[in-house]
Design a protein around this motif. Structure first.
Motif, PDB file in Angstrom:
ATOM      1  N   VAL A 319     -10.433   3.955   4.723  1.00  0.00           N
ATOM      2  CA  VAL A 319     -11.236   5.056   5.012  1.00  0.00           C
ATOM      3  C   VAL A 319     -10.548   5.988   6.118  1.00  0.00           C
ATOM      4  O   VAL A 319     -10.141   5.382   7.161  1.00  0.00           O
ATOM      5  CB  VAL A 319     -12.692   4.561   5.525  1.00  0.00           C
ATOM      6  CG1 VAL A 319     -12.709   3.732   6.880  1.00  0.00           C
ATOM      7  CG2 VAL A 319     -13.578   5.644   5.657  1.00  0.00           C
ATOM      8  N   ILE A 320     -10.696   7.301   5.714  1.00  0.00           N
ATOM      9  CA  ILE A 320     -10.269   8.340   6.565  1.00  0.00           C
ATOM     10  C   ILE A 320     -11.252   9.194   7.010  1.00  0.00           C
ATOM     11  O   ILE A 320     -11.944   9.826   6.195  1.00  0.00           O
ATOM     12  CB  ILE A 320      -9.003   9.279   5.855  1.00  0.00           C
ATOM     13  CG1 ILE A 320      -8.090   8.456   5.171  1.00  0.00           C
ATOM     14  CG2 ILE A 320      -8.611  10.201   6.749  1.00  0.00           C
ATOM     15  CD1 ILE A 320      -7.303   8.982   4.248  1.00  0.00           C
ATOM     16  N   PRO A 321     -11.794   8.998   8.418  1.00  0.00           N
ATOM     17  CA  PRO A 321     -12.617   9.781   9.052  1.00  0.00           C
ATOM     18  C   PRO A 321     -12.581  10.988   9.102  1.00  0.00           C
ATOM     19  O   PRO A 321     -11.463  11.625   8.965  1.00  0.00           O
ATOM     20  CB  PRO A 321     -13.149   9.025  10.429  1.00  0.00           C
ATOM     21  CG  PRO A 321     -12.405   7.655  10.238  1.00  0.00           C
ATOM     22  CD  PRO A 321     -11.104   7.928   9.380  1.00  0.00           C
ATOM     23  N   SER A 322     -13.689  12.005   9.468  1.00  0.00           N
ATOM     24  CA  SER A 322     -13.232  13.299   9.658  1.00  0.00           C
ATOM     25  C   SER A 322     -12.208  13.845  10.431  1.00  0.00           C
ATOM     26  O   SER A 322     -12.244  13.124  11.582  1.00  0.00           O
ATOM     27  CB  SER A 322     -14.828  13.943   9.803  1.00  0.00           C
ATOM     28  OG  SER A 322     -14.494  15.375   9.757  1.00  0.00           O
ATOM     29  N   TRP A 323     -11.421  14.572  10.005  1.00  0.00           N
ATOM     30  CA  TRP A 323     -10.304  15.428  10.849  1.00  0.00           C
ATOM     31  C   TRP A 323      -9.238  14.401  11.384  1.00  0.00           C
ATOM     32  O   TRP A 323      -8.535  14.861  12.409  1.00  0.00           O
ATOM     33  CB  TRP A 323     -11.000  15.974  12.151  1.00  0.00           C
ATOM     34  CG  TRP A 323     -10.067  17.283  12.198  1.00  0.00           C
ATOM     35  CD1 TRP A 323      -9.457  17.618  13.522  1.00  0.00           C
ATOM     36  CD2 TRP A 323      -9.821  18.517  11.451  1.00  0.00           C
ATOM     37  NE1 TRP A 323      -8.900  18.887  13.465  1.00  0.00           N
ATOM     38  CE2 TRP A 323      -9.140  19.420  12.320  1.00  0.00           C
ATOM     39  CE3 TRP A 323     -10.124  18.662  10.035  1.00  0.00           C
ATOM     40  CZ2 TRP A 323      -8.482  20.541  11.509  1.00  0.00           C
ATOM     41  CZ3 TRP A 323      -9.723  19.935   9.414  1.00  0.00           C
ATOM     42  CH2 TRP A 323      -8.968  20.941  10.079  1.00  0.00           C
ATOM     43  N   VAL A 324      -9.200  13.156  10.949  1.00  0.00           N
ATOM     44  CA  VAL A 324      -7.937  12.201  11.433  1.00  0.00           C
ATOM     45  C   VAL A 324      -6.797  12.589  10.472  1.00  0.00           C
ATOM     46  O   VAL A 324      -6.839  12.733   9.290  1.00  0.00           O
ATOM     47  CB  VAL A 324      -8.538  10.802  10.895  1.00  0.00           C
ATOM     48  CG1 VAL A 324      -7.290   9.923  11.073  1.00  0.00           C
ATOM     49  CG2 VAL A 324      -9.550  10.332  12.215  1.00  0.00           C
ATOM     50  N   ALA A 325      -5.865  12.719  11.006  1.00  0.00           N
ATOM     51  CA  ALA A 325      -4.413  13.139  10.438  1.00  0.00           C
ATOM     52  C   ALA A 325      -3.973  11.966   9.372  1.00  0.00           C
ATOM     53  O   ALA A 325      -4.052  10.791   9.790  1.00  0.00           O
ATOM     54  CB  ALA A 325      -3.510  13.688  11.294  1.00  0.00           C
ATOM     55  N   TRP A 326      -3.757  12.086   8.084  1.00  0.00           N
ATOM     56  CA  TRP A 326      -3.350  11.238   7.360  1.00  0.00           C
ATOM     57  C   TRP A 326      -2.211  11.631   6.149  1.00  0.00           C
ATOM     58  O   TRP A 326      -2.105  12.905   5.961  1.00  0.00           O
ATOM     59  CB  TRP A 326      -4.441  10.488   6.597  1.00  0.00           C
ATOM     60  CG  TRP A 326      -5.269  11.680   5.581  1.00  0.00           C
ATOM     61  CD1 TRP A 326      -6.085  12.627   5.834  1.00  0.00           C
ATOM     62  CD2 TRP A 326      -4.983  11.623   4.027  1.00  0.00           C
ATOM     63  NE1 TRP A 326      -6.539  13.285   4.747  1.00  0.00           N
ATOM     64  CE2 TRP A 326      -5.957  12.692   3.670  1.00  0.00           C
ATOM     65  CE3 TRP A 326      -4.096  11.050   3.228  1.00  0.00           C
ATOM     66  CZ2 TRP A 326      -5.974  13.093   2.096  1.00  0.00           C
ATOM     67  CZ3 TRP A 326      -3.872  11.428   1.766  1.00  0.00           C
ATOM     68  CH2 TRP A 326      -5.031  12.378   1.323  1.00  0.00           C
ATOM     69  N   SER A 327      -1.499  10.656   5.693  1.00  0.00           N
ATOM     70  CA  SER A 327      -0.562  10.793   4.639  1.00  0.00           C
ATOM     71  C   SER A 327      -0.351   9.814   3.964  1.00  0.00           C
ATOM     72  O   SER A 327      -0.823   8.558   4.389  1.00  0.00           O
ATOM     73  CB  SER A 327       0.833  11.590   5.296  1.00  0.00           C
ATOM     74  OG  SER A 327       1.380  10.638   5.928  1.00  0.00           O
ATOM     75  N   LEU A 328       0.317   9.808   2.692  1.00  0.00           N
ATOM     76  CA  LEU A 328       0.408   8.544   2.145  1.00  0.00           C
ATOM     77  C   LEU A 328       2.180   8.678   1.652  1.00  0.00           C
ATOM     78  O   LEU A 328       2.725   9.398   1.491  1.00  0.00           O
ATOM     79  CB  LEU A 328      -0.111   8.725   0.574  1.00  0.00           C
ATOM     80  CG  LEU A 328      -1.493   8.921   0.462  1.00  0.00           C
ATOM     81  CD1 LEU A 328      -2.052   9.008  -0.847  1.00  0.00           C
ATOM     82  CD2 LEU A 328      -2.411   7.495   1.038  1.00  0.00           C
ATOM     83  N   GLN A 329       2.439   7.344   1.431  1.00  0.00           N
ATOM     84  CA  GLN A 329       4.060   6.880   1.353  1.00  0.00           C
ATOM     85  C   GLN A 329       4.088   5.736   0.170  1.00  0.00           C
ATOM     86  O   GLN A 329       3.462   4.928   0.048  1.00  0.00           O
ATOM     87  CB  GLN A 329       4.565   6.289   2.528  1.00  0.00           C
ATOM     88  CG  GLN A 329       4.737   7.322   3.693  1.00  0.00           C
ATOM     89  CD  GLN A 329       5.067   6.747   5.019  1.00  0.00           C
ATOM     90  OE1 GLN A 329       5.481   5.315   5.055  1.00  0.00           O
ATOM     91  NE2 GLN A 329       5.394   7.597   5.993  1.00  0.00           N
ATOM     92  N   ALA A 330       4.768   6.336  -0.996  1.00  0.00           N
ATOM     93  CA  ALA A 330       4.730   5.681  -2.034  1.00  0.00           C
ATOM     94  C   ALA A 330       6.066   4.621  -2.081  1.00  0.00           C
ATOM     95  O   ALA A 330       7.380   5.252  -2.178  1.00  0.00           O
ATOM     96  CB  ALA A 330       4.840   6.359  -3.468  1.00  0.00           C
ATOM     97  N   GLU A 331       6.038   3.525  -1.944  1.00  0.00           N
ATOM     98  CA  GLU A 331       7.086   2.621  -2.119  1.00  0.00           C
ATOM     99  C   GLU A 331       7.500   2.407  -3.650  1.00  0.00           C
ATOM    100  O   GLU A 331       8.683   2.303  -3.984  1.00  0.00           O
ATOM    101  CB  GLU A 331       6.974   1.038  -1.593  1.00  0.00           C
ATOM    102  CG  GLU A 331       8.220   0.038  -1.486  1.00  0.00           C
ATOM    103  CD  GLU A 331       7.633  -1.223  -0.989  1.00  0.00           C
ATOM    104  OE1 GLU A 331       8.137  -2.189  -1.364  1.00  0.00           O
ATOM    105  OE2 GLU A 331       6.712  -1.292   0.030  1.00  0.00           O
ATOM    106  N   THR A 332       6.616   2.136  -4.433  1.00  0.00           N
ATOM    107  CA  THR A 332       6.740   1.923  -5.775  1.00  0.00           C
ATOM    108  C   THR A 332       5.864   3.048  -6.408  1.00  0.00           C
ATOM    109  O   THR A 332       5.301   3.890  -5.726  1.00  0.00           O
ATOM    110  CB  THR A 332       6.423   0.723  -6.457  1.00  0.00           C
ATOM    111  OG1 THR A 332       4.813   0.333  -6.251  1.00  0.00           O
ATOM    112  CG2 THR A 332       6.884  -0.548  -5.898  1.00  0.00           C
ATOM    113  N   GLU A 333       5.913   3.150  -8.076  1.00  0.00           N
ATOM    114  CA  GLU A 333       4.676   4.245  -8.284  1.00  0.00           C
ATOM    115  C   GLU A 333       3.440   3.597  -7.828  1.00  0.00           C
ATOM    116  O   GLU A 333       3.111   2.493  -7.659  1.00  0.00           O
ATOM    117  CB  GLU A 333       4.759   3.995  -9.737  1.00  0.00           C
ATOM    118  CG  GLU A 333       3.681   5.108 -10.536  1.00  0.00           C
ATOM    119  CD  GLU A 333       3.947   5.278 -11.893  1.00  0.00           C
ATOM    120  OE1 GLU A 333       4.707   6.097 -12.426  1.00  0.00           O
ATOM    121  OE2 GLU A 333       3.238   4.460 -12.859  1.00  0.00           O
TER     122      GLU A 333
END
Length: 359
Positions: A319-333
């Protein structure tokens, strides 16, 4: 701004004034401005990751010990955000639970004001019956139970099945809008068709039945099938390879599930999407007003929330609460299902997004 700026000097008269306020159930704004109107959102909810390897064994144990039937209604285990005081809320507006149905079990029918959906990360053999229409549940399917629709579930196999439920329970509870009604102690139709009546009527690309020209608040489609989601994401990445602008970011394909009568969100309080990242892709860091929940459908990668990196894999939920900075990183597809409260934020014009520039 200094939190103590413009505060009056302490005095017996001031203390008496505050005592009189309290006696009359009053609370002055000048003592709480920083909490009520911060410079940016300061959510009590915390960014958090639940591991599927922890969730599923606990759900299975509950299947061995806790019956499903009238009263308890569902063997659903709510994810309790550690910042929200023990309430089974994944965020201030959203509920997320793992639901477990054992072999040959039936969850009785009921209905409620709250909007609900199911997403299946693995397994098959369960049908959910929504207003009398049996809807097959299979891996990768996104299934709707909009508010005030009768619904129950039955497992026709000798194997258990688990999935996640998403609802707007915290939002409806906070605003006192909830109603609940019992239905059949079983389900109203034990048929097991491959496709529900709603799908047979509505799920033909680009075509709308002339018998159904009135727009509906929620989507009339009971199940959004994985084969179509997968095909759409695959074609976006293929088009990107061919040089056409088909993805939201380089290496990042995404689709939104929509209500075919309006082109908008599937339900008035919940947005649902599916995202696929090529191996090695990293998304920009962003902040958004409102709450977002992801479940990893397939692959391995990491989520960065508030500067902290956590590795995630199939079934994991975060879960990503309001205004928390986030990003995703893919190791595989990396395939991820996402739902959020964006329709509420947008309808009320509280929505805001900030994307940090690449370094």
């Amino acid at each position: 701004m200094d939190a103590n700026a413009m505060q009056p000097d302490d005095s017996p008269a001031l203390r008496q004034l505050y005592a009189d306020f309290k006696a009359q159930h009053l609370n002055p704004l000048w003592t709480q401005t920083g909490d009520l109107m911060p410079r940016h959102p300061r959510p009590k909810a915390q960014a958090h990751v639940w591991k599927w390897s922890d969730l599923y064994p606990l759900a299975k144990a509950s299947g061995d010990l806790v019956p499903v039937g009238r009263g308890g209604e569902r063997r659903a285990i709510g994810l309790a955000n550690p910042g929200l005081g023990g309430a089974a809320y994944v965020s201030p507006t959203l509920w997320c639970a793992i639901q477990y149905l054992g072999p040959k079990e039936t969850a009785p029918e009921h209905r409620h004001s709250q909007n609900a959906f199911r997403f299946v990360v693995e397994g098959e053999g369960v049908w959910t019956v929504v207003n009398g229409d049996p809807v097959r549940m299979s891996r990768g399917d996104f299934l709707l139970t909009p508010g005030w629709n009768f619904h129950g579930h039955h497992n026709e196999t000798d194997q258990p099945m688990a999935w996640i439920d998403g609802l707007d329970i915290p939002f409806s509870y906070q605003n006192d809008v909830g109603f609940f009604e019992f239905g059949s102690d079983r389900v109203t139709d034990y048929a097991t068709p491959n496709f529900s009546r709603g799908e047979r009527l509505w799920c033909h690309p680009g075509l709308r039945p002339l018998s159904q020209l009135q727009n509906t608040v929620s989507s009339p489609i009971g199940a959004y099938r994985w084969e179509y989601t997968d095909a759409a994401l695959t074609q976006q990445l293929l088009l990107e390879e061919e040089g056409y602008p088909a993805t939201v970011e380089q290496g990042h394909a995404a689709v939104r599930y929509v209500n075919p009568t309006t082109g908008g969100d599937v339900m008035p309080t919940i947005r649902a999407e599916f995202h696929r990242l090529r191996a090695g892709t990293e998304t920009p860091t962003r902040r958004e007003v409102g709450s977002t929940v992801f479940q990893v459908f397939e692959g391995k990668g990491a989520v960065v929330m508030g500067g902290e990196t956590t590795k995630v894999e199939k079934g994991d939920i975060f879960v990503i609460p309001s205004w928390v900075a986030w990003s995703l990183q893919a190791e595989t597809e990396f395939d991820l299902f996402r739902f959020s409260d964006a329709p509420i934020m947008e309808r009320l014009h509280f929505d805001r997004t900030q994307i940090e520039p690449a370094e």
